[in-house]
Scaffold this motif. Structure first.
Motif, short mmCIF file in Angstrom:
data_model
loop_
_atom_site.label_atom_id
_atom_site.label_comp_id
_atom_site.label_asym_id
_atom_site.label_seq_id
_atom_site.Cartn_x
_atom_site.Cartn_y
_atom_site.Cartn_z
N ALA A 113 -17.24 -40.67 -53.74
CA ALA A 113 -16.52 -39.96 -53.62
C ALA A 113 -18.07 -38.70 -53.35
O ALA A 113 -18.34 -37.58 -53.46
CB ALA A 113 -17.34 -40.30 -55.52
N ALA A 114 -19.53 -39.79 -53.15
CA ALA A 114 -20.74 -38.93 -52.79
C ALA A 114 -20.22 -38.66 -51.93
O ALA A 114 -20.74 -37.32 -51.24
CB ALA A 114 -21.74 -40.08 -52.78
N GLY A 115 -19.59 -39.58 -51.02
CA GLY A 115 -19.12 -38.33 -48.91
C GLY A 115 -18.16 -37.43 -48.95
O GLY A 115 -18.54 -36.25 -48.37
N ILE A 116 -17.04 -37.16 -50.53
CA ILE A 116 -16.55 -35.98 -50.99
C ILE A 116 -17.04 -34.84 -50.60
O ILE A 116 -17.19 -33.73 -51.08
CB ILE A 116 -15.44 -36.43 -51.36
CG1 ILE A 116 -14.33 -37.33 -51.01
CG2 ILE A 116 -14.53 -35.11 -51.69
CD1 ILE A 116 -13.73 -37.92 -51.89
N LEU A 117 -18.28 -34.68 -51.48
CA LEU A 117 -19.03 -33.69 -52.77
C LEU A 117 -20.09 -33.62 -51.47
O LEU A 117 -20.43 -31.92 -50.78
CB LEU A 117 -20.11 -34.67 -53.77
CG LEU A 117 -19.54 -35.02 -54.79
CD1 LEU A 117 -20.51 -35.62 -55.65
CD2 LEU A 117 -18.39 -33.25 -55.33
N ILE A 118 -20.56 -34.25 -50.32
CA ILE A 118 -21.53 -33.11 -48.78
C ILE A 118 -20.16 -33.26 -47.97
O ILE A 118 -20.66 -32.08 -47.84
CB ILE A 118 -21.80 -35.40 -48.24
CG1 ILE A 118 -23.25 -35.49 -49.81
CG2 ILE A 118 -22.65 -34.76 -47.13
CD1 ILE A 118 -23.17 -37.06 -48.89
N LEU A 119 -19.30 -33.78 -47.60
CA LEU A 119 -18.38 -32.72 -47.21
C LEU A 119 -18.15 -31.41 -47.63
O LEU A 119 -18.18 -30.09 -47.08
CB LEU A 119 -17.05 -33.15 -47.19
CG LEU A 119 -17.08 -34.86 -46.18
CD1 LEU A 119 -16.06 -35.41 -45.89
CD2 LEU A 119 -17.32 -34.09 -44.27
N ALA A 120 -18.24 -31.33 -49.14
CA ALA A 120 -18.01 -29.92 -49.70
C ALA A 120 -18.47 -29.22 -49.52
O ALA A 120 -18.89 -28.18 -49.44
CB ALA A 120 -17.29 -30.30 -51.13
N ALA A 121 -20.00 -29.50 -49.97
CA ALA A 121 -21.51 -28.65 -49.68
C ALA A 121 -21.84 -28.71 -48.76
O ALA A 121 -21.46 -27.50 -48.62
CB ALA A 121 -22.93 -30.23 -50.64
N ILE A 122 -21.43 -29.21 -47.33
CA ILE A 122 -21.62 -28.89 -46.10
C ILE A 122 -20.71 -27.46 -45.62
O ILE A 122 -20.45 -26.17 -45.50
CB ILE A 122 -21.09 -29.59 -45.00
CG1 ILE A 122 -22.51 -30.83 -45.09
CG2 ILE A 122 -21.07 -29.34 -43.59
CD1 ILE A 122 -22.92 -31.69 -44.47
N TRP A 123 -19.54 -27.28 -46.12
CA TRP A 123 -17.97 -26.77 -45.77
C TRP A 123 -18.56 -25.80 -47.21
O TRP A 123 -18.19 -24.75 -46.32
CB TRP A 123 -16.61 -27.16 -46.87
CG TRP A 123 -15.24 -25.77 -46.45
CD1 TRP A 123 -14.24 -25.60 -45.31
CD2 TRP A 123 -14.94 -24.99 -47.09
NE1 TRP A 123 -14.38 -25.17 -45.85
CE2 TRP A 123 -14.25 -24.40 -47.14
CE3 TRP A 123 -15.32 -25.59 -49.06
CZ2 TRP A 123 -13.16 -23.48 -48.12
CZ3 TRP A 123 -14.84 -24.24 -49.87
CH2 TRP A 123 -13.54 -24.05 -49.63
N ARG A 124 -18.97 -25.37 -48.21
CA ARG A 124 -19.73 -24.03 -48.55
C ARG A 124 -20.84 -23.73 -48.58
O ARG A 124 -21.11 -22.54 -49.19
CB ARG A 124 -20.03 -24.24 -49.91
CG ARG A 124 -18.02 -25.31 -50.65
CD ARG A 124 -17.41 -23.86 -51.51
NE ARG A 124 -18.73 -23.07 -52.14
CZ ARG A 124 -17.81 -22.61 -52.73
NH1 ARG A 124 -16.58 -21.07 -52.37
NH2 ARG A 124 -19.05 -21.18 -53.32
N ALA A 125 -21.73 -24.43 -47.31
CA ALA A 125 -22.70 -24.00 -46.67
C ALA A 125 -22.74 -22.49 -46.28
O ALA A 125 -22.92 -22.50 -44.64
CB ALA A 125 -23.68 -25.23 -46.43
N THR A 126 -21.75 -21.35 -46.45
CA THR A 126 -22.32 -20.15 -45.53
C THR A 126 -22.14 -18.79 -46.77
O THR A 126 -20.66 -18.15 -46.97
CB THR A 126 -20.53 -20.04 -44.81
OG1 THR A 126 -19.62 -19.93 -46.40
CG2 THR A 126 -20.48 -21.34 -43.81
N PRO A 127 -23.02 -18.56 -47.06
CA PRO A 127 -23.38 -17.70 -47.90
C PRO A 127 -23.31 -15.80 -46.92
O PRO A 127 -23.28 -16.35 -45.75
CB PRO A 127 -25.22 -17.83 -48.26
CG PRO A 127 -26.06 -18.62 -46.96
CD PRO A 127 -24.57 -19.57 -46.57
#
Length: 271
Positions: A250-264
């Motif tokens: 679950a932590a790995g999935i959240l990390i990948l989601a955070a990296i994907w969202r990191a586009t302000p």
């Protein structure tokens, strides 16, 4: 009389109440800022949370005596023990994650654009933040283990390394590491989800805490909120390693989601 003497000596009262009030306020702000920086810094947060772990050991000692179980099992009872024990144990990963979030937000607000430029993109910068934090999370979990061992020795309940309690000790620390990583990954994702990150973080943590305690023992292997919970009936809930493993996934999935969202939107060409 005092004013007359000052007039005779040619000394005037140059005190400015407004300036003094502003100076006191600035001193108070500086003290508050210094205290905040200490509490959310790695050293300050670790000291505070290790103190919380010591309180948890004392609470577990009382629980162990009343329920006739081992100290380690009582300490890591989590979702399958008293609610007080659960909340004290859960406060460790949650407290670490909140301090991590504040540090990350401070860095992003002051030097975010420069850090992103240095790493080449916001996504690589976000991945770097989480990657650098993982060894510190592991050290934090080991520190909790040291506090538990020392507390057990002081309370005359030494932890034997050759009994069933040993597996509970190591799996509990692994679960604590996994739970802390889950909450830190969640904090990273929320930081990129909206500007009011703290308004998102606190209700999310409260909801997760409630869900983590209500998950039945038969589904304990899915408890990614409190994977440190000691599973008393291995035949019923499956191998205790499953809960920490599920939390790490679950932590790995959240990390990948955070990296994907990191586009302000103000990334200025960075992706």
């Amino acid at each position: 009389m005092t004013e007359s003497m000052r007039s005779m000596l040619g000394v005037s009262d140059t005190r400015d109440p407004v300036a003094e009030g502003m100076l006191r306020r600035e001193n108070w702000r500086g003290t508050a800022a210094g205290l905040r920086a200490f509490l959310v810094g790695r050293s300050g947060a670790t000291i505070l949370l290790q103190g919380t772990a010591l309180v948890s050991v004392l609470f577990a000692h009382a629980t162990a005596q009343s329920q006739q179980v081992g100290l380690t099992e009582a300490f890591f009872a989590g979702a399958y023990g008293p609610i007080g024990s659960y909340l004290l144990a859960l406060l460790l990963p949650v407290g670490y994650a909140i301090a991590y979030l504040v540090r990350t937000e401070d860095t992003a607000g002051e030097l975010g654009i420069y850090a992103a430029l240095r790493h080449g993109s916001y996504r690589r910068w976000t991945g770097s933040i989480v990657t650098r934090e993982i060894p510190h999370i592991a050290a934090f979990a080991v520190g909790v283990g040291v506090v538990l061992i020392l507390g057990a020795a002081i309370l005359d309940q030494p932890i034997s390394m050759l009994t069933t309690e040993t597996s509970t000790f190591y799996l509990g620390l692994l679960g604590l590491f996994a739970s802390t990583l889950v909450f830190c990954s969640l904090a990273t994702l929320l930081a990129w989800t909206g500007r009011r990150v703290y308004l998102l973080m606190f209700p999310t943590v409260i909801l997760a805490a409630v869900v983590g305690y209500l998950i039945p023992a038969s589904l304990g292997w899915m408890n990614i909120v409190a994977p440190f919970s000691a599973l008393h009936d291995a035949e019923l809930v499956g191998a205790p390693i499953f809960a920490p493993a599920a939390a790490l996934v679950a932590a790995g999935i959240l990390i990948l989601a955070a990296i994907w969202r990191a586009t302000p939107k103000n990334a200025d060409g960075l992706v």
